[in-house]
Design a protein around this motif. Sequence first.
Motif, PDB file in Angstrom:
ATOM      1  N   GLU A  42      41.041 -13.474  37.069  1.00 33.16           N
ATOM      2  CA  GLU A  42      41.460 -12.440  38.001  1.00 33.16           C
ATOM      3  C   GLU A  42      42.516 -13.017  38.930  1.00 33.16           C
ATOM      4  O   GLU A  42      42.389 -14.149  39.398  1.00 33.16           O
ATOM      5  CB  GLU A  42      40.273 -11.927  38.844  1.00 33.16           C
ATOM      6  CG  GLU A  42      39.152 -11.286  38.042  1.00 33.16           C
ATOM      7  CD  GLU A  42      39.520  -9.899  37.524  1.00 33.16           C
ATOM      8  OE1 GLU A  42      40.631  -9.418  37.861  1.00 33.16           O
ATOM      9  OE2 GLU A  42      38.721  -9.302  36.795  1.00 33.16           O
ATOM     10  N   GLU A  62      39.216   3.213  30.953  1.00 30.68           N
ATOM     11  CA  GLU A  62      40.172   2.278  31.538  1.00 30.68           C
ATOM     12  C   GLU A  62      41.131   1.747  30.477  1.00 30.68           C
ATOM     13  O   GLU A  62      40.727   1.392  29.382  1.00 30.68           O
ATOM     14  CB  GLU A  62      39.405   1.131  32.212  1.00 30.68           C
ATOM     15  CG  GLU A  62      40.265   0.179  33.000  1.00 30.68           C
ATOM     16  CD  GLU A  62      39.436  -0.841  33.756  1.00 30.68           C
ATOM     17  OE1 GLU A  62      38.877  -0.480  34.810  1.00 30.68           O
ATOM     18  OE2 GLU A  62      39.326  -1.981  33.281  1.00 30.68           O
ATOM     19  N   GLU A  63      42.414   1.679  30.825  1.00 31.72           N
ATOM     20  CA  GLU A  63      43.439   1.170  29.918  1.00 31.72           C
ATOM     21  C   GLU A  63      44.407   0.274  30.678  1.00 31.72           C
ATOM     22  O   GLU A  63      44.642   0.470  31.873  1.00 31.72           O
ATOM     23  CB  GLU A  63      44.221   2.317  29.263  1.00 31.72           C
ATOM     24  CG  GLU A  63      43.429   3.128  28.253  1.00 31.72           C
ATOM     25  CD  GLU A  63      44.305   4.123  27.516  1.00 31.72           C
ATOM     26  OE1 GLU A  63      45.454   3.752  27.192  1.00 31.72           O
ATOM     27  OE2 GLU A  63      43.857   5.253  27.278  1.00 31.72           O
ATOM     28  N   THR A  64      44.990  -0.690  29.958  1.00 34.60           N
ATOM     29  CA  THR A  64      46.009  -1.566  30.534  1.00 34.60           C
ATOM     30  C   THR A  64      47.335  -1.318  29.833  1.00 34.60           C
ATOM     31  O   THR A  64      47.410  -1.348  28.606  1.00 34.60           O
ATOM     32  CB  THR A  64      45.612  -3.048  30.393  1.00 34.60           C
ATOM     33  OG1 THR A  64      44.388  -3.276  31.099  1.00 34.60           O
ATOM     34  CG2 THR A  64      46.686  -3.951  30.982  1.00 34.60           C
ATOM     35  N   THR A  80      51.977  -1.496  30.392  1.00 37.88           N
ATOM     36  CA  THR A  80      53.073  -2.203  31.040  1.00 37.88           C
ATOM     37  C   THR A  80      53.948  -1.218  31.811  1.00 37.88           C
ATOM     38  O   THR A  80      54.272  -0.142  31.300  1.00 37.88           O
ATOM     39  CB  THR A  80      53.936  -2.952  30.007  1.00 37.88           C
ATOM     40  OG1 THR A  80      53.117  -3.884  29.296  1.00 37.88           O
ATOM     41  CG2 THR A  80      55.066  -3.704  30.694  1.00 37.88           C
ATOM     42  N   VAL A 137      47.722  -2.886  40.170  1.00 38.03           N
ATOM     43  CA  VAL A 137      48.682  -3.895  39.725  1.00 38.03           C
ATOM     44  C   VAL A 137      48.626  -5.061  40.700  1.00 38.03           C
ATOM     45  O   VAL A 137      48.862  -4.881  41.896  1.00 38.03           O
ATOM     46  CB  VAL A 137      50.123  -3.347  39.664  1.00 38.03           C
ATOM     47  CG1 VAL A 137      51.078  -4.429  39.157  1.00 38.03           C
ATOM     48  CG2 VAL A 137      50.205  -2.107  38.780  1.00 38.03           C
ATOM     49  N   SER A 178      46.017  -1.287  44.657  1.00 44.21           N
ATOM     50  CA  SER A 178      45.547  -0.081  43.978  1.00 44.21           C
ATOM     51  C   SER A 178      46.104   1.158  44.661  1.00 44.21           C
ATOM     52  O   SER A 178      46.267   1.182  45.885  1.00 44.21           O
ATOM     53  CB  SER A 178      44.013  -0.019  43.985  1.00 44.21           C
ATOM     54  OG  SER A 178      43.453  -1.088  43.253  1.00 44.21           O
ATOM     55  N   SER A 206      51.723  -5.774  34.244  1.00 39.88           N
ATOM     56  CA  SER A 206      50.630  -5.047  33.599  1.00 39.88           C
ATOM     57  C   SER A 206      49.904  -4.197  34.641  1.00 39.88           C
ATOM     58  O   SER A 206      49.610  -4.671  35.740  1.00 39.88           O
ATOM     59  CB  SER A 206      49.645  -6.014  32.945  1.00 39.88           C
ATOM     60  OG  SER A 206      50.235  -6.672  31.848  1.00 39.88           O
ATOM     61  N   ALA A 207      49.631  -2.958  34.285  1.00 33.99           N
ATOM     62  CA  ALA A 207      48.932  -2.040  35.179  1.00 33.99           C
ATOM     63  C   ALA A 207      47.647  -1.574  34.519  1.00 33.99           C
ATOM     64  O   ALA A 207      47.639  -1.226  33.338  1.00 33.99           O
ATOM     65  CB  ALA A 207      49.812  -0.845  35.523  1.00 33.99           C
ATOM     66  N   THR A 208      46.561  -1.593  35.274  1.00 33.18           N
ATOM     67  CA  THR A 208      45.281  -1.096  34.783  1.00 33.18           C
ATOM     68  C   THR A 208      45.032   0.284  35.375  1.00 33.18           C
ATOM     69  O   THR A 208      45.058   0.458  36.596  1.00 33.18           O
ATOM     70  CB  THR A 208      44.132  -2.035  35.181  1.00 33.18           C
ATOM     71  OG1 THR A 208      44.369  -3.328  34.615  1.00 33.18           O
ATOM     72  CG2 THR A 208      42.801  -1.506  34.662  1.00 33.18           C
ATOM     73  N   ARG A 227      42.527   3.742  35.536  1.00 32.69           N
ATOM     74  CA  ARG A 227      41.156   4.202  35.351  1.00 32.69           C
ATOM     75  C   ARG A 227      41.080   5.666  35.750  1.00 32.69           C
ATOM     76  O   ARG A 227      41.583   6.050  36.808  1.00 32.69           O
ATOM     77  CB  ARG A 227      40.194   3.376  36.213  1.00 32.69           C
ATOM     78  CG  ARG A 227      38.728   3.650  35.925  1.00 32.69           C
ATOM     79  CD  ARG A 227      37.824   2.731  36.726  1.00 32.69           C
ATOM     80  NE  ARG A 227      37.896   3.022  38.160  1.00 32.69           N
ATOM     81  CZ  ARG A 227      38.368   2.187  39.061  1.00 32.69           C
ATOM     82  NH1 ARG A 227      38.830   1.016  38.701  1.00 32.69           N
ATOM     83  NH2 ARG A 227      38.399   2.519  40.335  1.00 32.69           N
TER      84      ARG A 227
END
Length: 256
Positions: A39, A160-162, A164, A191, A195, A220-222, A224
């Motif tokens: 992390e 949840e997805e990651t 670019t 990112v 958040s 990279s962006a997560t 949800r």
Amino acid sequence: MAKAKESGNPFFIELYILQLRDGVMRIAATDENVLFNNEEYTAVPFQRGEITTSMDNLTDSCEVSLGDCTYEALRYVMEGFDFRGCNAIIFRIQYPDSLKDPTIFQPVFAGYIDEPSYTNGEFTCKVKSRLPEIECPNRDFRLACNSEFGDEECGMSLAEETMTVQSVSSNNVTLDKSHADNYWKDGVITVGGESRIVVQSSGNTVTLNVNFVQDITGHSATLRRGCNKTVDMCRAYNNMKHFSGFPAIPFENSYH
């Protein structure tokens, strides 16, 4: 931190996990980002005071401060993050040993954020212990759903997805993957420890409540999915059997 690294001797740094209402923010009391236990902790040079105990021995707290910041920048950040009342976990790691072995850490303090203030270029807040507060589970008589989206009572998947980040224009973020319109509406995009809430989405573009402080292009962006806890949203998710609010609440009438 650079001088401490050059000395070759292990040293301690503090990491903070802030459990905000729109996601989790991870920061490090350092001058450069730290990758710990897979992390990333964003560098924010905070200074923590001593942990103090109230006269009645009921409330422990510690003060955290950040100097050399402008009121305008601080207000901008506060519009994107609602810190007050959110949980904060502070722990200490040994650099660089803990980066290879994440079991090497020491808990320092845990509580909730309160009393933010700004004076002469310095931002301060307190982290107060929640003990001996006791939370009794109950259900509010309200229109909105009582469940947290994605918990056991709700039963929905956070999906949840990651992805670019391809480009950023103000509070519009373009990603490398498309979804149905408003698929991410009321969800959260994270990112590098920041958040934001997604107010709407269309194809591969999401619109945020407040744009990011840092430049996130190429990162990279997560994402949800989320829910605004209304009946209409629960119907859209086809999840009304788990709706824990009240579709209608009668008005109070007074007769004389």
